[in-house]
Motif scaffolding. Structure first.
Motif, PDB file in Angstrom:
ATOM      1  N   ALA A 284       0.833  -1.204   0.000  1.00 51.26           N
ATOM      2  CA  ALA A 284       0.000   0.000   0.000  1.00 51.26           C
ATOM      3  C   ALA A 284       0.870   1.258   0.000  1.00 51.26           C
ATOM      4  CB  ALA A 284      -0.926  -0.007   1.213  1.00 51.26           C
ATOM      5  N   ARG A 285       1.958   1.234   0.767  1.00 48.93           N
ATOM      6  CA  ARG A 285       2.865   2.385   0.795  1.00 48.93           C
ATOM      7  C   ARG A 285       3.506   2.598  -0.581  1.00 48.93           C
ATOM      8  NH1 ARG A 285       5.129   1.321   5.090  1.00 48.93           N
ATOM      9  NH2 ARG A 285       4.248   2.967   6.401  1.00 48.93           N
ATOM     10  N   ARG A 295      -3.025   4.545   7.525  1.00 48.64           N
ATOM     11  CA  ARG A 295      -4.438   4.408   7.878  1.00 48.64           C
ATOM     12  C   ARG A 295      -4.892   2.952   7.746  1.00 48.64           C
ATOM     13  NH1 ARG A 295      -6.844   8.584   3.805  1.00 48.64           N
ATOM     14  NH2 ARG A 295      -8.865   7.765   4.521  1.00 48.64           N
ATOM     15  N   ALA A 296      -4.345   2.274   6.764  1.00 52.64           N
ATOM     16  CA  ALA A 296      -4.712   0.870   6.557  1.00 52.64           C
ATOM     17  C   ALA A 296      -4.200  -0.024   7.682  1.00 52.64           C
ATOM     18  CB  ALA A 296      -4.175   0.386   5.213  1.00 52.64           C
ATOM     19  N   ALA A 297      -3.035   0.310   8.237  1.00 48.04           N
ATOM     20  CA  ALA A 297      -2.423  -0.543   9.254  1.00 48.04           C
ATOM     21  C   ALA A 297      -3.354  -0.760  10.441  1.00 48.04           C
ATOM     22  CB  ALA A 297      -1.100   0.069   9.718  1.00 48.04           C
ATOM     23  N   THR A 327     -11.343   2.164   1.473  1.00 47.32           N
ATOM     24  CA  THR A 327     -12.759   1.996   1.814  1.00 47.32           C
ATOM     25  C   THR A 327     -13.115   0.520   1.941  1.00 47.32           C
ATOM     26  OG1 THR A 327     -13.345   4.063   0.686  1.00 47.32           O
ATOM     27  CG2 THR A 327     -15.126   2.470   1.076  1.00 47.32           C
ATOM     28  N   ALA A 328     -12.573  -0.291   1.040  1.00 46.60           N
ATOM     29  CA  ALA A 328     -12.816  -1.735   1.109  1.00 46.60           C
ATOM     30  C   ALA A 328     -12.202  -2.319   2.374  1.00 46.60           C
ATOM     31  CB  ALA A 328     -12.239  -2.413  -0.133  1.00 46.60           C
ATOM     32  N   VAL A 329     -11.006  -1.868   2.719  1.00 49.33           N
ATOM     33  CA  VAL A 329     -10.350  -2.337   3.951  1.00 49.33           C
ATOM     34  C   VAL A 329     -11.202  -1.987   5.160  1.00 49.33           C
ATOM     35  CG1 VAL A 329      -8.317  -2.143   5.423  1.00 49.33           C
ATOM     36  CG2 VAL A 329      -8.044  -2.140   2.942  1.00 49.33           C
ATOM     37  N   GLN A 330     -11.705  -0.750   5.183  1.00 44.05           N
ATOM     38  CA  GLN A 330     -12.497  -0.304   6.327  1.00 44.05           C
ATOM     39  C   GLN A 330     -13.779  -1.112   6.460  1.00 44.05           C
ATOM     40  OE1 GLN A 330     -13.175   3.890   6.409  1.00 44.05           O
ATOM     41  NE2 GLN A 330     -14.408   3.831   8.266  1.00 44.05           N
ATOM     42  N   ALA A 331     -14.430  -1.407   5.324  1.00 47.21           N
ATOM     43  CA  ALA A 331     -15.683  -2.164   5.371  1.00 47.21           C
ATOM     44  C   ALA A 331     -15.447  -3.573   5.917  1.00 47.21           C
ATOM     45  CB  ALA A 331     -16.294  -2.234   3.973  1.00 47.21           C
TER      46      ALA A 331
END
Length: 351
Positions: A284-285, A295-297, A327-331
């Motif tokens: 991601a980085r 934010r993903a971590a 957004t997919a990660v958060q969901a």
């Protein structure tokens, strides 16, 4: 607590133990042409650390086991052999690609020739992956690998019974476990017969214990029949005038393997999850920058399903928008957190 037979029959831990102890007999039985080209006088070396660096997902409980072995051919060349034993009951669409990835990473990282060999101990006769191929615009990548399907030995019982190679007994046990999956009484009879054959193999006590542990693991019995089995083995030992496995050792082997499997699954799964999360964060980085990665971590730490992390990895590689991927990660992370909270609410302590 003793695990149900259906959940235990096809775990791979006993296969790992056998490959650690019986490397030469393994190759001589399943891949005799390859074994004949190896200079066994020079010994061999397991390369577990090297393998772990390229197989982040190969953890106990994934229903496969990989071993990387360094050998020397008769011509003097050093060769690495990747042995993959697949013991899951259903076809895996990512199987061939996974082997291609391991093969490529090993060659790229260590610049060594690698032979990938596969044992399929599953129950699907029609599942026979033998190669991986990817082609685009005239560019083609191919890996062809030798495969042994244990179900194919079903018609070679007489050959197995006549063999003195310990893996003949291993295959007989695996086939018997499959054939008697829904018939505990028949399984008891087959297990007693295989143990009697084991005692007559002329092996050392340690070797008998190794193979006994495999037979005992793949051919688990309900508790009442387990007691019948113990009594039968005592009678066999008296008749053969040998005492290889005491009742206490049988119980200790069984409980020790159960505890080891449970701890190994927990530790292995956690290490695998940590590795997957770290890889996703690095990717991601590289693709979307530090802000998205950081934010993903936090969100990735909430996800404990390897399949979900794999799904996010594919989405990361296929997508071009970091915010969409985030957004997919958060969901998925919120869904995982909701499931965890629900489990807590249903726990006795929460009542």
């Amino acid at each position: 607590m003793r695990k149900p037979t259906a959940d235990r029959d096809d775990y791979d831990s006993p296969w790992k133990d056998l490959l650690d102890r019986w490397q030469r007999p393994f190759l001589e039985f399943f891949f005799p042409t390859i074994a004949a080209d190896i200079d066994w006088s020079r010994g061999f070396e397991f390369l577990d650390k090297e393998l772990q660096k390229v197989t982040r997902r190969a953890v106990v409980g994934r229903r496969y086991v990989d071993k990387l072995v360094k050998v020397w051919r008769l011509g003097g060349e050093e060769t690495w052999v990747l042995i993959h034993t697949e013991v899951q009951g259903e076809p895996d669409p990512g199987f061939a690609r996974r082997l291609y990835t391991y093969h490529s990473r090993l060659m790229d990282r260590y610049d060594r020739p690698v032979a990938t060999l596969v044992i399929l101990a599953d129950e699907r006769r029609d599942w026979r992956p033998e190669h991986y191929r990817h082609a685009l615009w005239g560019c083609e990548a191919v890996l062809v690998f030798p495969v042994v399907k244990l179900l194919d030995f079903k018609s070679r019982t007489a050959e197995l019974e006549a063999s003195t190679n310990p893996f003949a007994l291993v295959v007989l046990a695996q086939l018997a476990a499959t054939a008697t999956k829904r018939d505990p009484t028949a399984r008891l009879d087959r297990k007693i017969g295989l143990t009697r054959r084991l005692y007559r193999f002329g092996l050392s006590r340690d070797e008998v214990l190794s193979l006994y542990a495999f037979i005992d693991w793949v051919m688990t019995l309900p508790a009442p029949l387990e007691d019948d089995y113990h009594r039968a083995i005592q009678a066999i030992e008296e008749a053969e005038q040998m005492r290889y496995v005491t009742t206490a050792e049988r119980i200790g082997i069984r409980k020790g393997m159960e505890r080891g499997m449970e701890r190994g699954m927990e530790r292995g799964l956690e290490r695998g999850l940590e590795s997957e999360r770290a890889l996703l964060q690095r990717l991601a980085r590289r693709r979307f920058g530090d802000a998205v990665a950081e934010r993903a971590a936090v969100l990735l730490a909430l996800i404990r399903a390897p399949e979900t992390l794999e799904q996010l990895g594919e989405a990361l590689l296929d997508g071009d928008d970091g915010e969409v991927w985030l957004t997919a990660v958060q969901a998925l992370a919120e869904r995982a957190d909701d499931l965890t909270e629900g489990a807590r609410d249903r726990s006795p302590a929460a009542q």
